[in-house]
Design an enzyme around this catalytic site. Structure first.
Site, PDB file in Angstrom:
ATOM      1  CE  LYS A 253      -4.183   1.758   0.087  1.00 35.88           C
ATOM      2  NZ  LYS A 253      -4.987   1.774  -1.155  1.00 35.88           N
ATOM      3  CG  ASP A 314      -7.453 -17.027   5.160  1.00 35.54           C
ATOM      4  OD1 ASP A 314      -6.606 -17.929   5.058  1.00 35.54           O
ATOM      5  OD2 ASP A 314      -7.966 -16.697   6.244  1.00 35.54           O
TER       6      ASP A 314
END
Length: 430
Positions: A253, A314
């Site tokens: 980010k 995930d």
């Protein structure tokens, strides 16, 4: 390096290459023989190595290994029992021995020792050739103070054992393509490896805590990375990518976080200087989360920090339809690795013989390949798993309505994999 936040509309066709493999080699003849004997193509087998990863080799091949088993909580003891039966069959077939000893972690350790990862468990793991972990956690311990929660034991294990790199493959198997919640044309052919940094970032950064400021509570954590921490995970990711499709996407980010700007600078420096055969790109984490659902086949290998990797791995795992099928490896620069399924402890079905043991069995295969220098035996185990799926056996998490497959429990699935191992004829010595 490319910035993939503005993505092209055309499809990138990646080479169909399997999971990365370290210094040891699997004979192509052996792989072919195993697949032929089982009537199945081994979708888990890695490509031939082009550069060694010394950090993935804990020991050299030998006749007897010391393995620590961490059954953990919830469905953990059930799937570990099924896995032990399979490993017992594999040992007899291939002529080596795994001396397996249980140790405590998670909620079970809290109940027995008032410590989520007791020192004796840590010492046993350190003195082993490898560690196989089922899963931890459960509702019972959710309200405990932080130091007495199962997850604290997991973090301690990673930190104390130096397990800085987590490898999570997410590969869509043809037998289970309809189990995915996404359209077939989106997930068919998906083969992603997530390389996640495990021992830094906001999970471990200090200072952290909850204080009272101006009469109200304030919670804070510190998202921090040292240059050396980024360098070592970048080298693992570059090595992994060079053995797969040669494409590496670094996720950060950097548009708002200083720590991510450092991450991007260091990853760029390492990959461009040391892995000239790898095509590096960068992507912001919010875009990456969206692109994994929109167009997952664009990714081959992903490298990212601890908290972003926790979430993205995930998400990538669910592309295949069930966490119950996905193994993972956590490795350090030396010493044993820890191999565990991606799924949680599922306390709601614990003790009901509904759990899927295949992810733990495949984690054991990763252990054989990466820690024990037993790559041919790993291929044999993976082939047996695929043969069981070809037979049409399914646990509840991968069973689809009207698929014509047989619903089985944890015990029967483990027995079926062991039976397939017995049936496979190996024409060359493993």
């Amino acid at each position: 390096p490319l910035d993939c936040n503005q993505l092209p509309r055309h499809t990138i066709h990646l080479k169909k290459i399997q999971q990365p493999q370290p210094t040891m080699k699997i004979s192509p003849a052996t792989l072919a023989a195993l697949a032929l004997a089982a009537g199945s193509t081994n979708a888990f087998a890695p490509a031939a190595p082009t550069r060694s990863i010394s950090s993935l080799n804990a020991v050299s091949k030998k006749d007897t290994y010391q393995i620590t088993l961490l059954p953990g909580d919830g469905i953990g003891p059930e799937i570990m029992s099924a896995c032990k039966e399979v490993l017992g069959t594999l040992q007899k077939k291939c002529g080596f021995e795994l001396e397996m000893t249980d140790a405590l972690i998670g909620g079970a350790a809290i109940d027995a020792k008032n410590d989520p990862f007791p020192d004796e468990s840590l010492e046993q793991c350190r003195n082993s050739d490898s560690v196989l972990l089922s899963c931890i956690g459960g509702y019972k311990w959710d309200s405990n103070p932080r130091e007495l929660r199962p997850e604290t034991g997991l973090l301690k294990m990673r930190k104390e054992m130096g397990l800085f790199a987590n490898l999570r493959p997410a590969k869509v198997l043809p037998q289970l393509i309809d189990a995915s919640t996404l359209k077939k044309e989106i997930v068919e052919g998906v083969d992603v490896m997530c390389v996640r940094e495990l021992t830094g970032d906001v999970y471990f950064g200090t200072p952290k805590g909850i204080d009272v400021v101006d009469g109200e509570r304030v919670g804070y954590n510190n998202m921090i990375y040292r240059e050396s921490e980024i360098e070592r995970i970048a080298r693992v990711a570059g090595d992994v990518a060079s053995k797969r499709g040669g494409k590496l996407c670094s996720v950060d980010k950097a548009n708002v976080l200083d720590v991510s700007q450092l991450w991007r600078d260091v990853v760029t420096d390492i990959i461009t200087k040391e892995f000239s055969d790898v095509e590096l790109s960068h992507m912001y984490v919010d875009n990456a989360a969206m692109q994994l659902i929109r167009w997952p086949k664009q990714f081959d290998t992903i490298v990212t920090g601890n908290i972003f990797g926790d979430i993205l791995s995930d998400e990538a795992s669910m592309l295949v339809g069930s966490l119950g099928m996905l193994p993972s490896a956590s490795i350090g620069e030396s010493g044993p690795g820890v191999f565990e399924p991606c799924h949680g402890s599922a306390p709601d079905i614990a003790g009901e013989d509904k759990a899927n043991p295949l992810a733990l069995i495949l984690s054991a295969a990763m252990m054989l390949r990466y820690d024990l220098d037993r790559a041919d035996e790993a291929a044999l185990l993976e082939t047996a798993v695929e043969a069981v799926l070809d037979e049409g056996l399914r646990t509840a998490d991968i069973k689809q309505e009207g698929d014509g497959c047989k619903l089985v429990g944890c015990i029967e699935m483990g027995q079926a994999v062991a039976a397939q191992l017995e049936k496979i004829e190996v024409p060359v010595e493993v």
